[in-house]
Write a protein that holds these residues in place. Sequence first.
Motif, PDB file in Angstrom:
ATOM      1  N   HIS A 110       2.079  36.883 -25.525  1.00  0.00           N
ATOM      2  CA  HIS A 110       2.573  37.919 -24.610  1.00  0.00           C
ATOM      3  C   HIS A 110       3.348  37.276 -23.463  1.00  0.00           C
ATOM      4  O   HIS A 110       2.878  36.292 -22.880  1.00  0.00           O
ATOM      5  N   ARG A 143     -13.399  35.168 -34.540  1.00  0.00           N
ATOM      6  CA  ARG A 143     -12.216  35.478 -35.341  1.00  0.00           C
ATOM      7  C   ARG A 143     -11.908  34.355 -36.324  1.00  0.00           C
ATOM      8  O   ARG A 143     -11.972  33.178 -35.967  1.00  0.00           O
ATOM      9  N   PRO A 155      -5.194  38.487 -28.798  1.00  0.00           N
ATOM     10  CA  PRO A 155      -5.548  39.473 -29.817  1.00  0.00           C
ATOM     11  C   PRO A 155      -6.243  40.635 -29.122  1.00  0.00           C
ATOM     12  O   PRO A 155      -6.500  40.581 -27.913  1.00  0.00           O
ATOM     13  N   SER A 156      -6.570  41.673 -29.859  1.00  0.00           N
ATOM     14  CA  SER A 156      -7.368  42.755 -29.292  1.00  0.00           C
ATOM     15  C   SER A 156      -8.726  42.180 -28.843  1.00  0.00           C
ATOM     16  O   SER A 156      -9.266  41.289 -29.481  1.00  0.00           O
ATOM     17  N   THR A 195       6.075  30.627 -38.052  1.00  0.00           N
ATOM     18  CA  THR A 195       6.569  31.770 -37.278  1.00  0.00           C
ATOM     19  C   THR A 195       5.575  32.125 -36.170  1.00  0.00           C
ATOM     20  O   THR A 195       4.412  31.733 -36.221  1.00  0.00           O
ATOM     21  N   ARG A 210       5.453  39.425 -27.924  1.00  0.00           N
ATOM     22  CA  ARG A 210       5.498  40.806 -27.455  1.00  0.00           C
ATOM     23  C   ARG A 210       5.592  40.861 -25.938  1.00  0.00           C
ATOM     24  O   ARG A 210       4.996  40.040 -25.240  1.00  0.00           O
ATOM     25  N   ASN A 262      -6.076  33.524 -38.787  1.00  0.00           N
ATOM     26  CA  ASN A 262      -5.420  34.755 -38.351  1.00  0.00           C
ATOM     27  C   ASN A 262      -4.663  34.516 -37.042  1.00  0.00           C
ATOM     28  O   ASN A 262      -5.278  34.340 -35.998  1.00  0.00           O
ATOM     29  N   THR A 317      -1.406  49.466 -25.406  1.00  0.00           N
ATOM     30  CA  THR A 317      -1.949  49.797 -26.731  1.00  0.00           C
ATOM     31  C   THR A 317      -3.475  49.726 -26.719  1.00  0.00           C
ATOM     32  O   THR A 317      -4.154  50.748 -26.826  1.00  0.00           O
ATOM     33  N   GLY A 356      -3.855  38.926 -40.637  1.00  0.00           N
ATOM     34  CA  GLY A 356      -4.948  39.743 -40.114  1.00  0.00           C
ATOM     35  C   GLY A 356      -5.176  41.033 -40.863  1.00  0.00           C
ATOM     36  O   GLY A 356      -6.240  41.652 -40.756  1.00  0.00           O
ATOM     37  N   ARG A 378       2.673  45.655 -39.729  1.00  0.00           N
ATOM     38  CA  ARG A 378       1.574  46.514 -39.273  1.00  0.00           C
ATOM     39  C   ARG A 378       2.162  47.706 -38.550  1.00  0.00           C
ATOM     40  O   ARG A 378       2.870  47.541 -37.569  1.00  0.00           O
ATOM     41  N   SER A 385       0.238  47.407 -31.289  1.00  0.00           N
ATOM     42  CA  SER A 385       1.696  47.343 -31.405  1.00  0.00           C
ATOM     43  C   SER A 385       2.118  47.294 -32.873  1.00  0.00           C
ATOM     44  O   SER A 385       1.365  46.858 -33.746  1.00  0.00           O
TER      45      SER A 385
END
Length: 339
Positions: free
Chosen positions: A68, A59, A143-144, A118, A122, A63, A36, A229, A196, A182
């Motif tokens: 991963h 950041r 995160p990105s 939660t 991914r 958030n 992504t 986010g 999202r 994603s």
Amino acid sequence: RTKRWNIQVQEPDYQAIREAAELLRNGWTVAFPTETVYGLGADATNEAAVSGIFRAKGRPEDNPLIAHVATKDQLRGLVRTLPPVAETLLDRFTPGPLTVVLPSNGVCADNVTAGLSTIGVRIPQHPVARKLLEVCDIPVAAPSANTSGKPSPTTADHVFEDLHGKIAGLVDGGPTGVGVESTVVDCTQDIPIVLRPGGITSEQLEAAIGSVMVDPALANTTENPKAPGMKYTHYSPEVPMWLVAGTPEHIQTVIDGERGPKKRIGVMASTETAAELHADKVIPLGSDLRDIAAGLYDALRIFKNGDVDLIVCETFPRTNIGQAIMNRLEKAAVSYVDS
Ligand code: TXA
Ligand code: MG
């Protein structure tokens, strides 16, 4: 100093992957490609390591990050339960651009989930991400890999531009592919909710599991979004952007109304529309929605201060990946001009 490795995706250099994995295992931050966008990774079980991500990106601490992992078994090790619907989604769409939100079992550090009960998990599909996760054998919070508020990085140069000197490593595996992040799906309710829109489309989700809900906040700006986010300023180019709906003729009228000796106009549009428009700088995004998604963030980064004063961007159909494209453009834009 940021250590940078160049990797051929087809024949990955395992020595470089081992070095990057070793940095991650030792609590450092390393950026790496996914299918992504580039992610900024750190050991998700190490609170101090995860703090390094928040620091480098600037950041907000409330958030949460996505964890991963390489396999579904590893994913199981991070959650309290894996409901059948989540299992179906994982079997159908992962490895791939899907994040499922599930009850956390507390294995990941508290700052990964920003204190929520939660966790978003991914399994990415990019061969470099997969190899890296396999070799380091820990859940990697990522995160990105952009400075908070800027467009997400789809090339290693984007990451370098934002985070050079602030992170320990950067694995360059070329441009990412999908180009938008994603799809985040909350699977803690009976009916899954899209928090999202992203690489896996709502149409694909519905074909796999029947009806899905979409977080009402995605359509209604007065509602508080469920993904923390989603409420922040995001994807902002250096100069203000207007989203302009309507025909190329209408868009040209808007451009001509603004353009002047002291106001230069940049344009982002599909290749077909771009061919009909006149402005100071015109960036064609491609002909179909998949191509437009792939090049979107790079285009947002092309326009620099002193280069143009206003960006005018066309609108796109909200079908398939167009839903994610329009979601990002609406966040990036300062206003929406109807036809
Ligand atoms: O494609 C992607 O998902 C990329 C690559 C690197 O994997 N990652 C990414 O991460 O986009 P980030 O942190 O930029 O966006 C994660 C989104 C945020 O909107 C965050 O609020 C939401 O997912 N999120 C994470 N954990 C959540 C949770 N437990 N509940 C609700 N939303 C969550
Ligand atoms: Mg992001």
